[in-house]
Design a protein around this motif. Structure first.
Motif, short mmCIF file in Angstrom:
data_model
loop_
_atom_site.label_atom_id
_atom_site.label_comp_id
_atom_site.label_asym_id
_atom_site.label_seq_id
_atom_site.Cartn_x
_atom_site.Cartn_y
_atom_site.Cartn_z
N MET A 76 -35.67 -85.20 71.27
CA MET A 76 -36.92 -85.21 72.57
C MET A 76 -37.21 -83.07 72.56
SD MET A 76 -37.11 -85.91 76.97
CE MET A 76 -36.66 -87.72 76.39
N ILE A 77 -38.74 -83.76 72.54
CA ILE A 77 -40.45 -82.69 72.79
C ILE A 77 -40.10 -82.51 74.40
CG2 ILE A 77 -41.71 -82.31 71.96
CD1 ILE A 77 -41.89 -84.25 69.54
N SER A 78 -39.90 -80.94 74.42
CA SER A 78 -39.85 -80.85 75.78
C SER A 78 -42.05 -80.77 75.95
CB SER A 78 -39.79 -79.13 76.02
OG SER A 78 -40.31 -78.50 75.17
N THR A 79 -41.92 -80.82 77.40
CA THR A 79 -43.26 -80.74 77.31
C THR A 79 -43.98 -79.49 77.56
OG1 THR A 79 -42.48 -81.19 80.21
CG2 THR A 79 -45.14 -80.74 79.65
N ALA A 80 -43.71 -78.21 77.26
CA ALA A 80 -43.97 -77.08 76.76
C ALA A 80 -44.74 -77.37 75.45
CB ALA A 80 -43.20 -75.56 76.88
N ASP A 81 -43.05 -77.77 74.70
CA ASP A 81 -43.27 -77.98 72.61
C ASP A 81 -44.60 -78.76 73.19
OD1 ASP A 81 -41.59 -75.75 71.64
OD2 ASP A 81 -40.48 -77.88 72.13
#
Length: 336
Positions: A1-6
């Motif tokens: 899952m892609i993080s919010t920062a990424d």
């Protein structure tokens, strides 16, 4: 899952995240191209100056601008004004979605930005494309106009230039004389005619005659000033128009030097060519209210007088010579 920062890095490479204490918790990669180091851990209001609204002085003031666009700039890069959309995050902090607005062209030029430094959907990329297209079109237009101007100037120069000698032709005379008259500049006109030129053509051919004319043009260039107008008015006749020069001693010296150099024999195709020249001189001071045509006519009358007096000499126009060739004794004397 892609993080919010990424996710923010991919979608909004020019953003700033600010925690509830007012410290920067993260920012987009494009900010580092603006000449700043990693801003994480630094106080937002110490790194950024909010220009509008001007009342923002705390984190609470900034949070109150939820979903509003503010204007701000990095204190280290004061020349570039940014636009920022304030979005409250779920941890009592804010996210500022930044853009350059109308300053994007200046920013790209100043910081060497590329399309990768903007959101894929950012209209700035299209604006940059249009700007580049406009610059290319303007450069092409400028180059085309420059070529057209060069072609026009070349055509005008050719129209006023004698093709054989490179001197001016008769068309150039009227414009120069008109400007001298309008500016009330005193001037002299020297009308030069080659003596025995017809014999050269008849004896050695037209190639020899052309060489003589080029030789005479070189002599005139060598002995005259930069501002003097040198004209081949046709055949073996030339004019020298000298703005500001009406001193008879200097004009006599010029005429004698030109006649001497033209009279010096030279070799052509194994043959010895010898000619001479006669010069008639008219001064604007002698007819101050009668205009250029009268000065030219006076120079022509003086030339006839020089021819009639034995050729190879110069003569100044005087009232005794009259105002027309018919006024002169032996006025039908033939030039040769």
């Amino acid at each position: 899952m892609i993080s919010t920062a990424d996710l923010l890095q991919r979608l909004r490479p020019l953003h700033v995240c600010v925690g509830k204490t007012g410290h920067i918790s993260g920012h987009g990669r494009s900010l580092t191209k603006l000449g700043v180091e990693d801003l994480r851990g630094k106080r937002f209001l110490e790194e950024f100056e909010v220009l509008r609204p001007s009342a923002i002085g705390s984190m609470a003031d900034l949070a109150d601008c939820q979903e509003r666009v503010i204007r701000l700039r990095l204190r280290r890069v004061p020349d570039i004004v940014l636009r920022g959309l304030v979005i409250n995050d779920q941890a009592d902090g804010i996210i500022l979605d930044l853009s350059f607005g109308i300053a994007v062209v200046d920013a790209v030029r100043a910081f060497d930005l590329t399309a990768q430094d903007f959101s894929p959907s950012d209209l700035a990329v299209e604006l940059l494309f249009l700007q580049e297209a406009k610059s290319t079109a303007m450069a092409a237009s400028f180059n085309l106009n420059a070529r057209l101007d060069d072609a026009r100037l070349a055509a005008e120069t050719r129209a006023l230039t004698d093709g054989l000698t490179g001197l001016h032709n008769r068309r150039a005379v009227d414009g120069v004389m008109h400007r001298l008259e309008q500016s009330q500049t005193v001037y002299s006109v020297l009308h030069l005619d080659l003596d025995l030129f017809k014999d050269v053509n008849d004896t050695f051919g037209h190639a020899a005659g052309d060489t003589v004319l080029k030789h005479v043009a070189a002599i005139l260039r060598r002995n005259t000033r930069k501002d003097d107008l040198l004209v081949r008015i046709g055949g073996d006749e030339f004019l020298i128009i000298c703005p500001g020069l009406v001193d008879r001693t200097r004009l006599a010296t010029l005429s004698e030097t030109v006649i001497r150099d033209i009279s010096a024999p030279f070799e052509f195709d194994g043959h010895r060519i010898a000619i001479s020249a006669s010069i008639g001189i008219g001064l604007s001071l002698d007819v101050p209210h009668l205009g250029p045509e009268r000065v030219s006519d006076n120079a022509d009358i003086a030339l006839y007088a020089a021819k009639r007096s034995g050729r190879g000499q110069h003569v100044f126009w005087t009232k005794e010579l009259g105002l027309t060739l018919a006024d002169m004794p032996l006025s039908q004397a033939r030039r040769s």
